[in-house]
Design an enzyme around this catalytic site. Structure first.
Site, PDB file in Angstrom:
ATOM      1  N   TYR A  44     128.904  31.115 -66.341  1.00  0.00           N
ATOM      2  CA  TYR A  44     128.113  30.517 -65.523  1.00  0.00           C
ATOM      3  C   TYR A  44     127.153  31.671 -64.770  1.00  0.00           C
ATOM      4  O   TYR A  44     127.717  32.751 -64.432  1.00  0.00           O
ATOM      5  CB  TYR A  44     128.653  29.346 -64.630  1.00  0.00           C
ATOM      6  CG  TYR A  44     129.436  29.889 -63.334  1.00  0.00           C
ATOM      7  CD1 TYR A  44     128.739  30.260 -61.965  1.00  0.00           C
ATOM      8  CD2 TYR A  44     130.725  30.323 -63.316  1.00  0.00           C
ATOM      9  CE1 TYR A  44     129.626  30.586 -60.996  1.00  0.00           C
ATOM     10  CE2 TYR A  44     131.564  30.817 -62.345  1.00  0.00           C
ATOM     11  CZ  TYR A  44     130.905  30.827 -61.233  1.00  0.00           C
ATOM     12  OH  TYR A  44     131.469  31.311 -59.883  1.00  0.00           O
ATOM     13  N   CYS A  45     126.460  30.990 -63.846  1.00  0.00           N
ATOM     14  CA  CYS A  45     125.284  32.160 -63.153  1.00  0.00           C
ATOM     15  C   CYS A  45     124.885  30.978 -61.908  1.00  0.00           C
ATOM     16  O   CYS A  45     125.599  30.373 -61.627  1.00  0.00           O
ATOM     17  CB  CYS A  45     124.278  32.561 -63.980  1.00  0.00           C
ATOM     18  SG  CYS A  45     123.157  31.552 -64.817  1.00  0.00           S
ATOM     19  N   GLY A  46     123.508  31.235 -61.720  1.00  0.00           N
ATOM     20  CA  GLY A  46     122.973  30.450 -60.635  1.00  0.00           C
ATOM     21  C   GLY A  46     122.552  29.160 -61.343  1.00  0.00           C
ATOM     22  O   GLY A  46     122.774  28.119 -60.596  1.00  0.00           O
ATOM     23  N   GLY A  81     122.266  28.654 -65.069  1.00  0.00           N
ATOM     24  CA  GLY A  81     122.465  28.426 -66.701  1.00  0.00           C
ATOM     25  C   GLY A  81     121.393  29.423 -67.241  1.00  0.00           C
ATOM     26  O   GLY A  81     121.374  29.398 -68.458  1.00  0.00           O
ATOM     27  N   TRP A 134     126.347  27.509 -60.692  1.00  0.00           N
ATOM     28  CA  TRP A 134     126.409  27.267 -59.466  1.00  0.00           C
ATOM     29  C   TRP A 134     125.598  26.242 -58.760  1.00  0.00           C
ATOM     30  O   TRP A 134     126.229  25.487 -57.972  1.00  0.00           O
ATOM     31  CB  TRP A 134     126.203  28.554 -58.759  1.00  0.00           C
ATOM     32  CG  TRP A 134     126.577  28.716 -57.396  1.00  0.00           C
ATOM     33  CD1 TRP A 134     125.581  29.045 -56.454  1.00  0.00           C
ATOM     34  CD2 TRP A 134     127.706  28.587 -56.767  1.00  0.00           C
ATOM     35  NE1 TRP A 134     126.238  28.821 -55.090  1.00  0.00           N
ATOM     36  CE2 TRP A 134     127.568  28.717 -55.400  1.00  0.00           C
ATOM     37  CE3 TRP A 134     129.163  28.254 -57.169  1.00  0.00           C
ATOM     38  CZ2 TRP A 134     128.679  28.648 -54.390  1.00  0.00           C
ATOM     39  CZ3 TRP A 134     130.250  28.354 -56.197  1.00  0.00           C
ATOM     40  CH2 TRP A 134     130.010  28.195 -54.687  1.00  0.00           C
TER      41      TRP A 134
END
Length: 283
Positions: A235-237, A239, A264
């Site tokens: 994951y990241c902020g 996607g 996130w």
């Protein structure tokens, strides 16, 4: 075959069989909504179609789903088909160099079951610097039918992430920069931190200064702390920047890799979800 192809390989195919592949331009700048199409109109690879990151690969944000919500498989297939992309013709994707935009389209195609989706190593900048052909002529591709064969094992949702925190044989991987991961900053989200138990690997560390994806051995070194047999949920902020890490993990030989598409920004939209700050050892 690697998911990344060289500009020499693409040039040869353009010369020998231009109808044998689809070239997709997905250039984008978050601070300039019109940049991608304007750049495409000025010059692009011969025959390339333009894919708008926001209009074609994401939906409008809602309460949940994150800042860059993933459309349904049916809607993605409809949008791609309208652009002249089907599920069988090889697709070569590029952005400026090797950024999240190209990786996002690559991931979408793989998720929908496309077996021949590739990223142009070095992207547009590498192609142009080599003096390879460019054109301002806009290609009008006839619509095609994209028959999706959804690979559910490429996608994770919030319920799955909740259920697998701390589970044996599963690694959560945060792709944001270190300050966002430890909770020092949250430039785009109202809450800082990371999903409990997640380890960290900044996506940009997988790409060299020329916009070229680092080789498989260097990627394995990046992910050395993750057992190769693990399921990895990335994951990241929102996607997007997680997608280059999904690509890098695939290149490194990991075969059970999922994208938490909401990432996130989706995780923190649920008040009951726990958050962690600091390094993983402090969780």
């Amino acid at each position: 075959m690697s998911n990344v192809v060289s500009k020499e390989w693409v040039l040869e195919l353009l010369r020998s069989d231009p109808r044998g592949m689809i070239v997709a331009d997905v250039r984008f700048r978050p601070d300039d909504a019109g940049y991608g199409f304007e750049a495409y109109q000025q010059e692009h690879l011969p025959g390339a179609v333009f894919v708008d990151l926001k209009k074609d690969l994401m939906d409008s944000p809602q309460k949940h789903g994150g800042r860059s919500p993933l459309p349904s498989p049916e809607e993605l297939a409809r949008r791609l088909g309208k652009l002249g992309i089907d599920a069988v013709t090889p697709v070569v994707i590029y952005d400026e160099d090797l950024r999240p935009e190209a990786a996002r389209l690559w991931w979408v195609l793989k998720y929908l079951g496309h077996e021949s989706a590739y990223i142009l190593d070095g992207g547009f900048e590498g192609w142009k610097s080599a003096g390879y052909p460019l054109t301002p002529v806009i290609s009008h591709s006839a619509p095609r039918v994209f028959r999706a064969n959804v690979r559910k094992d490429w996608l994770a949702d919030v319920d799955e992430v909740r259920a697998k925190i701390g589970a044996a044989g599963v690694t959560l991987l945060d792709s944001r920069d270190w300050k966002q991961y430890v909770g020092e900053t949250a430039p785009l989200d109202p809450v800082a931190g990371h999903i409990p138990g997640a380890v960290h690997a900044f996506w940009k560390d997988g790409v060299d200064e020329h916009g070229t994806l680092k080789g498989a051995e260097l990627q394995r070194q990046r992910f050395a702390a993750i057992p190769p047999e693990h399921e990895v949920i990335v994951y990241c902020g929102s996607g997007l920047s997680a997608c280059p890490n999904v690509l890098a993990l695939q290149e490194a030989g990991y075969r059970k890799v999922k994208l938490y598409a909401g990432s996130w920004s989706d995780w923190i939209s649920y008040e009951e979800n726990e958050i962690a700050v600091g390094a993983a050892t402090e969780d």
